[in-house]
Structures are given as structure tokens and as C-alpha cells.
Design a protein around this motif. Structure first.
Motif, short mmCIF file in Angstrom:
data_model
loop_
_atom_site.label_atom_id
_atom_site.label_comp_id
_atom_site.label_asym_id
_atom_site.label_seq_id
_atom_site.Cartn_x
_atom_site.Cartn_y
_atom_site.Cartn_z
N ASP A 3 12.60 17.06 20.40
CA ASP A 3 11.55 17.53 19.52
C ASP A 3 11.86 18.94 18.98
OD1 ASP A 3 8.60 17.52 18.76
OD2 ASP A 3 8.77 19.30 20.04
N PHE A 4 11.56 19.16 17.70
CA PHE A 4 11.86 20.46 17.08
C PHE A 4 11.18 21.62 17.81
CE2 PHE A 4 12.72 18.59 12.57
CZ PHE A 4 13.99 18.25 12.98
N TYR A 5 9.93 21.37 18.26
CA TYR A 5 9.21 22.46 18.93
C TYR A 5 9.89 22.81 20.25
CZ TYR A 5 5.50 21.89 15.49
OH TYR A 5 4.80 21.84 14.33
N SER A 6 10.26 21.76 21.01
CA SER A 6 10.88 22.10 22.30
C SER A 6 12.29 22.65 22.10
CB SER A 6 10.86 20.91 23.26
OG SER A 6 11.33 19.77 22.62
N LEU A 7 12.96 22.23 21.00
CA LEU A 7 14.28 22.82 20.71
C LEU A 7 14.18 24.33 20.57
CD1 LEU A 7 16.14 20.60 18.10
CD2 LEU A 7 17.03 21.46 20.27
N TYR A 51 14.39 24.84 12.81
CA TYR A 51 13.79 26.03 12.19
C TYR A 51 13.49 25.79 10.71
CZ TYR A 51 13.78 30.64 9.97
OH TYR A 51 13.47 31.72 9.21
N GLU A 52 14.45 25.17 10.03
CA GLU A 52 14.31 24.96 8.59
C GLU A 52 13.10 24.06 8.28
OE1 GLU A 52 15.57 26.79 6.63
OE2 GLU A 52 15.87 25.86 4.69
N VAL A 53 12.76 23.16 9.19
CA VAL A 53 11.57 22.32 8.99
C VAL A 53 10.31 23.08 9.38
CG1 VAL A 53 10.37 20.25 9.81
CG2 VAL A 53 12.78 20.12 9.17
N LYS A 59 6.93 20.99 5.06
CA LYS A 59 7.81 20.15 5.89
C LYS A 59 7.23 20.05 7.30
CE LYS A 59 12.18 21.19 3.62
NZ LYS A 59 13.44 21.92 3.77
N ARG A 60 6.66 21.15 7.76
CA ARG A 60 6.12 21.16 9.11
C ARG A 60 4.95 20.19 9.22
NH1 ARG A 60 3.95 26.45 12.51
NH2 ARG A 60 3.33 25.28 14.38
N ALA A 61 4.08 20.20 8.21
CA ALA A 61 2.92 19.29 8.23
C ALA A 61 3.40 17.83 8.24
CB ALA A 61 2.03 19.56 7.02
N ARG A 65 2.92 15.08 11.33
CA ARG A 65 2.25 13.79 11.14
C ARG A 65 3.13 12.61 11.43
NH1 ARG A 65 -1.59 12.96 5.95
NH2 ARG A 65 -2.35 11.07 6.94
N TYR A 66 4.34 12.66 10.93
CA TYR A 66 5.19 11.47 10.98
C TYR A 66 6.43 11.66 11.85
CZ TYR A 66 2.38 10.61 6.82
OH TYR A 66 1.35 10.46 5.96
N GLY A 67 6.60 12.79 12.45
CA GLY A 67 7.81 13.03 13.23
C GLY A 67 9.00 13.13 12.31
N LYS A 68 10.18 12.86 12.85
CA LYS A 68 11.38 13.05 12.04
C LYS A 68 11.41 12.16 10.81
CE LYS A 68 14.27 15.36 14.99
NZ LYS A 68 14.38 14.97 16.36
N ALA A 69 10.75 10.99 10.91
CA ALA A 69 10.71 10.11 9.74
C ALA A 69 10.05 10.83 8.57
CB ALA A 69 9.95 8.84 10.08
N GLY A 70 9.09 11.70 8.89
CA GLY A 70 8.36 12.42 7.84
C GLY A 70 9.21 13.41 7.09
N VAL A 71 10.26 13.86 7.72
CA VAL A 71 11.12 14.83 7.05
C VAL A 71 12.54 14.28 6.87
CG1 VAL A 71 9.86 16.90 7.69
CG2 VAL A 71 11.52 15.96 9.28
#
Ligand code: ZN
Ligand code: ZN
Length: 374
Positions: A3-7, A51-53, A59-61, A65-71
Motif C-alpha cells: 500500500d502507498f501509505y505504508s510504503l 509519493y507522486e500519487v 490522484k490521491r482521492a 476510492r479504487y486502490g491502484k486500479a483508480g490510478v
């Protein structure tokens, strides 16, 4: 992939400033200019993607909502793809600037086949050490010139022989005929590998390499006022080259420990000073910390919360001389959460005689806004 947050090691509700701070901290650890270990590059790309997301509210929103699929690719406006190293480096550079060598910063010398490798070390510094400048001794494990053969690679008592194939030039020339006429091609000599010499009897300690594993201590003088975007290049202090080839360089990266008490803004330091209502109303002299010990700051009577007082020249020194930045003291008026019966009695008494705070639209608010730079 996690997960981006835990990264980035931040909570899901983390603010933009925290995300930026967390990324920068990790990037300083894994940036390929600062960390030459094998996994660092992959990790650097991974955290930069996260970070870029997360730094971009849209992109963060979508990610929330959709996890990696969302971005992910094909996610329309939020198109996201894995960054390659040069993109990741550019993202870091865009938001945090590059690294700047503060001495020995001339262009790198011509890379020579016999030049030893550069060595990177990281030196940890406190804010106080940044304020004063400091000497640090670093221990290096690297390749050092072989003492037995004095770096030549030849067994003591013997000498390297001039290469018979190339006559000592290290190059072989071939003349060839083409439709355009005769031309000459030059290539490294295959017998001596371009060195011009061959070793008949190699040194037994270094097996003809001219260098062996070893330890060495180097004292590094770190000037005052550095930031962790700076690094130092010590020419010729890297690993020894094979068979008396020139040494590589030593690159000293800086890791400045954050001092919770201050916010660093270039050469200036910001300190948050809590004052009680009566202290702010009456004014007075207060003691505040600085990297070089305590300082006194004069708080005028009637100071409002948010006012920034400047203690001139008590910030950090400017790199390369030229004075000091300021220590900026940001006043916060603190309201007690609990009152003793006596305090309450006195405050109630004060309340009957104190004036009303000014109404909005009053000139006072304009002055306050101006003082806060709003
Ligand atoms: Zn040797
Ligand atoms: Zn040769």
C-alpha cells in the motif's frame, strides 16, 4: 507491492506536509546518489511512485476510492504508470532539488579503466554540528594498495614486463582496406588488456591485482551551514585502482538529524514560543534555545499570537561564509486547560474590568494580518 501509505510510513489521514516529509526522509535514504546498494534503486522508484500519487489531491482521492486500479493505466485523467529511474530522479529534483557538491565539485576526471571505484559514506550530523562545522572520522572498508608488491601486482623481486604484443602502448592497430580507401582501427591490446605490461610472476598476496581488501580511516572536515542536499567530494580518497591505477573519490553524504525544537528554513530557524496570556500582555525577556545555546528574546507588551520576532544572526551560518541567518520566534498564546480556584477567582475578577476584544473590520485586524504575513 504494498500500500502507498505504508510504503511511505504515513497514516491514511496524513496531511500533505507529512507526506512530503515522509517521502523526503526515505528518498534521502534510498536516492541512488546517496545509496549504492543493490535494492536502493528499486525502493527509490517504489516510494517515488507512492509519493507522486499521494501528493496530488485528485490522484490521491482516486487511489483512496479504487486502490491502484483508480490510478492505474487506463484510469483516464489519473493515468499512472510505473516510473523509471530517470522519472523518479526528476520528481525528486522537481520538489527537493538536486545534490550539490560543496567542494571538489569540478567535472569528474576522465574515467580511466584503471581508476578505482568511488566510495559513498553517510555522515550523521546534529543541528549543532551544522551550526559550528565539525570534523568527522569515517572508517572505510575498501580496496587498498597492496603493500607487498607496492601496487605493481608483480611478485617482489620481479617486475612487470613490457607487453610483447603491443610493445607497451596498450593498443593494437589494424590496417584495413575498404571501398573508401585504407583505414586504421585502434583497439585495446588483447594480451595485456590495454595496460602495456604483463606480469610473469604475480604477487601472491594480491594475485597480481595490486590491491587488497583493507580498512582505512579518513577525517572529513565538514564546513558550517551544510544541508543534507550537499555532499562532499574527496578526490583520490576512494578505492585504489588496480596495479597502481589512480584512486577513486570518496563521496560524503550528509544526514542531518532533525531537531524537534526548530523548523529549518535555509539559514533561518523557526522556534515556536508558547506564552501565557499575562506574559504576552505584559511582555518581557524570555529564554529560548538555539543550536549554540540559550538566547534571550525581548517580547514587547501586547504581543499577539502568531507574531514572529526576529533574533538577528542567531540562526545557522551561511555555507561558505557570509554571516548567519536569523532565529525567528513565533509567539503562541497558550490558554490554560485547568485553573486552580485562585486562578479562576483572579481571572473572573479580571474579566469584570478587562476591555472587549476589537470587532472585525477594526484596524487592529488589518495590522495583525499584516504582522502574520497573511
Ligand atoms: Zn601485491
Ligand atoms: Zn599489450
Amino acid at each position: 507491492m504494498s500500500d502507498f501509505y505504508s510504503l511511505l510510513g504515513v497514516a491514511r489521514g496524513a496531511g500533505e506536509a507529512d507526506i512530503k516529509k515522509a517521502y523526503r526522509k526515505l528518498a534521502m535514504e534510498y536516492h541512488p546518489d546517496r545509496n549504492s546498494s543493490a535494492d536502493a534503486e528499486a525502493k527509490f522508484k517504489e516510494i517515488t511512485e507512492a509519493y507522486e500519487v499521494l501528493r496530488d489531491p485528485q490522484k490521491r482521492a482516486a487511489y483512496d476510492r479504487y486502490g491502484k486500479a483508480g490510478v492505474g493505466a487506463g484510469a483516464g485523467a489519473y493515468g499512472f504508470h510505473h516510473v523509471d529511474l530517470s522519472e523518479a530522479l526528476n520528481i525528486f529534483m522537481r520538489d527537493f532539488g538536486g545534490f550539490e557538491s560543496i567542494f571538489g565539485g569540478m567535472g569528474r576526471q576522465q574515467s580511466e579503466s584503471r581508476r578505482g571505484q568511488d566510495i559513498r559514506v553517510t555522515v550523521k550530523l546534529s543541528l549543532r554540528e551544522v551550526a559550528t562545522g565539525v570534523k568527522k572520522t569515517v572508517k572505510l572498508k575498501s580496496l587498498e594498495r597492496c603493500a607487498t608488491c607496492d601496487g605493481s601486482g608483480a611478485k617482489p623481486g620481479t617486475h612487470p614486463q613490457r607487453c610483447g604484443t603491443c610493445g607497451g602502448t596498450g593498443e593494437v592497430r589494424r590496417t584495413a582496406q575498404s571501398v573508401f580507401g585504407q583505414f586504421v582501427s585502434v583497439a585495446p591490446c588483447p594480451t595485456c588488456g590495454g595496460q602495456g605490461e604483463v606480469i610473469a610472476e604475480p604477487c601472491e598476496v594480491c594475485r597480481g591485482e595490486g590491491r587488497v581488501r583493507g580498512d582505512r580511516s579518513v577525517t572529513v572536515e565538514i564546513p558550517a551551514g551544510v544541508s543534507d542536499n550537499n555532499y562532499l567530494t574527496l578526490r583520490g580518497q576512494g578505492a585504489a585502482g588496480p596495479r597502481n591505477g589512480p584512486n577513486g573519490d570518496l563521496l560524503v553524504m550528509l544526514d542531518i538529524k532533525e531537531d524537534e525544537r526548530f523548523e529549518r528554513q535555509g539559514e533561518s530557524l523557526v522556534y515556536d514560543l508558547p506564552l501565557s496570556f499575562s506574559q504576552a500582555a505584559l511582555g518581557g525577556e524570555f529564554t529560548i534555545p538555539s543550536p549554540l545555546g540559550e538566547q534571550r528574546v525581548e517580547v514587547p507588551a501586547g504581543t499577539q499570537t502568531g507574531t514572529v520576532l526576529r533574533v538577528k544572526g542567531k540562526g545557522l551560518p551561511r555555507l561558505g561564509g557570509g554571516g548567519h541567518g536569523d532565529l525567528q520566534v513565533r509567539v503562541h498564546v497558550w490558554t490554560p486547560e485547568k485553573l486552580t480556584p485562585e486562578q479562576e477567582r483572579l481571572l473572573r475578577e479580571l474579566a469584570t474590568i478587562e476591555g472587549e476584544p476589537p470587532q472585525r473590520g477594526n484596524g487592529f485586524w488589518a495590522r495583525l494580518k499584516e504582522a502574520l504575513g497573511a
